[in-house]
Design an enzyme around this catalytic site. Structure first.
Site, PDB file in Angstrom:
ATOM      1  N   THR A 117       0.837  -1.206   0.000  1.00  0.00           N
ATOM      2  CA  THR A 117       0.000   0.000   0.000  1.00  0.00           C
ATOM      3  C   THR A 117       0.870   1.255   0.000  1.00  0.00           C
ATOM      4  OG1 THR A 117      -1.628  -1.191   1.336  1.00  0.00           O
ATOM      5  CG2 THR A 117      -1.824   1.213   1.264  1.00  0.00           C
ATOM      6  N   GLY A 158       0.994   4.819  -3.348  1.00  0.00           N
ATOM      7  CA  GLY A 158       0.159   5.984  -3.044  1.00  0.00           C
ATOM      8  C   GLY A 158      -0.183   6.743  -4.320  1.00  0.00           C
ATOM      9  N   TRP A 205      -1.610   9.859  -1.023  1.00  0.00           N
ATOM     10  CA  TRP A 205      -2.742   9.270  -0.312  1.00  0.00           C
ATOM     11  C   TRP A 205      -2.711   7.769  -0.574  1.00  0.00           C
ATOM     12  CZ3 TRP A 205      -8.464   9.425  -2.174  1.00  0.00           C
ATOM     13  CH2 TRP A 205      -9.289   8.950  -1.146  1.00  0.00           C
ATOM     14  N   HIS A 206      -2.916   6.987   0.471  1.00  0.00           N
ATOM     15  CA  HIS A 206      -2.797   5.530   0.353  1.00  0.00           C
ATOM     16  C   HIS A 206      -4.141   4.862   0.598  1.00  0.00           C
ATOM     17  CE1 HIS A 206       1.156   7.133   1.518  1.00  0.00           C
ATOM     18  NE2 HIS A 206       1.576   6.294   0.577  1.00  0.00           N
ATOM     19  N   SER A 207      -4.471   3.932  -0.251  1.00  0.00           N
ATOM     20  CA  SER A 207      -5.761   3.252  -0.125  1.00  0.00           C
ATOM     21  C   SER A 207      -5.518   1.743  -0.184  1.00  0.00           C
ATOM     22  CB  SER A 207      -6.702   3.712  -1.240  1.00  0.00           C
ATOM     23  OG  SER A 207      -7.986   3.164  -1.017  1.00  0.00           O
TER      24      SER A 207
END
Ligand code: BDR
Ligand code: CA
Length: 313
Positions: free
Chosen positions: A196, A200, A239-241
């Site tokens: 993850t 990003g 941003w990490h999902s």
């Protein structure tokens, strides 16, 4: 036309779970046959409510939602992830609850039933603590024989954890469940926290995707606002999902650019390491490789899947 692959998602929505579910809704080759819900990011009452609302917003009230376990198998965890996802798990944006309610069937029973209905074809994707799947395995240890592919978002394969120094949230929330599941499935695909972090996307890019006129993008913009701010303050420009990456790997496994197969076990006892995933990188234990670990995924393909999922509908 080839038949779509039946996809069952076990999840604890959760802002990144929601993105992953939207990706699944938008996939032409898979048919989502159910959402089985666990407690995790926040309590079960909220995770069920969030799953139902997401289905409603996406116009997918045809998909059954099954409430599952409201706590881990053995020990209550020290913390949930409300600091990331909001107290309600969906950014405390104050939406009206969905009109629909969850099915009366327990998630663990639904997992077993659907595994029979789709025996040999089912893609099972776990995006939350593994409590429901562990319970299903205790009820019927033959479950793995009917699952064609099992993808887990969880763990930190070289112990760079997120909820503790060594452990990732989904495994640390219910380590006994993860242990049961990792021991029972001879082979599973693992998209961990370290993958993850390696995948990003820029906040500015995500903000552009969120401008899409679709109800899905409008809703997602709203529920992800708080966690995007938290992430920007803490982790900077990316941003990490986690669950979205796991879903990309589930839906399009050929997007993986680096994989490694190794034995992975869950630490249950360590005072500092409970819930850590111990990867036998040097194959010293003599145990069979149970996990196929995602080390790299085509970033452009991942981003395209996310963007399309938000714009769809
Ligand atoms: C995982 O923990 C949860 O907070 C996210 O939804 C994701 O499934 C990442 O460690
Ligand atoms: Ca999750």
């Amino acid at each position: 036309m080839t038949k779509k692959i039946p996809l069952l998602i076990d999840t604890d929505p959760g802002v990144d779970d929601a993105l992953a579910i939207l990706m699944a809704f938008n996939d032409a080759d898979h048919e989502v046959v159910g959402l089985s819900i666990a407690a995790g990011n926040v309590g079960l009452e909220y995770t069920v409510r969030n799953a139902l609302k997401l289905c409603e917003v996406a116009g997918r009230d045809d998909i059954p939602v099954f409430a599952g376990c409201d706590s881990p198998l053995v020990l209550a965890p020290r913390e949930d992830a409300a600091h990331v996802h909001g107290r309600d798990g969906f950014g405390d944006s104050g939406f009206e609850p969905a009109a629909r309610e969850a099915e009366s069937e327990h998630a663990a029973l639904a997992i077993l039933r659907l595994s029979h209905e789709h025996a040999g074809r089912l893609l099972l994707v776990a995006l939350g603590p593994l409590t429901n799947i562990a319970l299903a395995l205790k009820l019927d240890p033959t479950l793995p024989q009917r699952v064609a592919r099992f993808v887990v978002m969880g763990g930190a394969v070289s112990a760079h954890g997120n909820i503790t120094a060594a452990a990732e949230f989904n495994v640390a929330f219910d380590p006994e469940a993860a242990h049961v599941v990792f021991e029972a499935f001879p082979h599973f695909d693992l998209a961990d926290w370290e993958a993850t972090i390696a995948h990003g996307f820029h906040h500015q890019k995500a903000e552009r995707w969120l401008q899409a006129a679709s109800p899905r993008a409008r809703f997602y913009d709203r529920i992800s606002l708080q966690t995007r701010k938290w992430s920007a303050d803490r982790r900077g420009e990316l941003w990490h999902s986690a669950d979205a990456l796991a879903m990309a790997f589930a839906l399009q496994p050929d997007g993986a650019t680096r994989l490694a197969e190794r034995p992975v076990q869950v630490e249950l006892a360590g005072a500092l390491t409970r819930g850590a995933t111990v990867t036998d990188w040097n194959r010293q234990t003599g145990r069979p490789d149970n996990a196929r670990i995602l080390l790299g995924y085509d970033q452009a393909r991942f981003e395209a899947l996310v963007e399309a999922a938000l714009a769809a509908g």
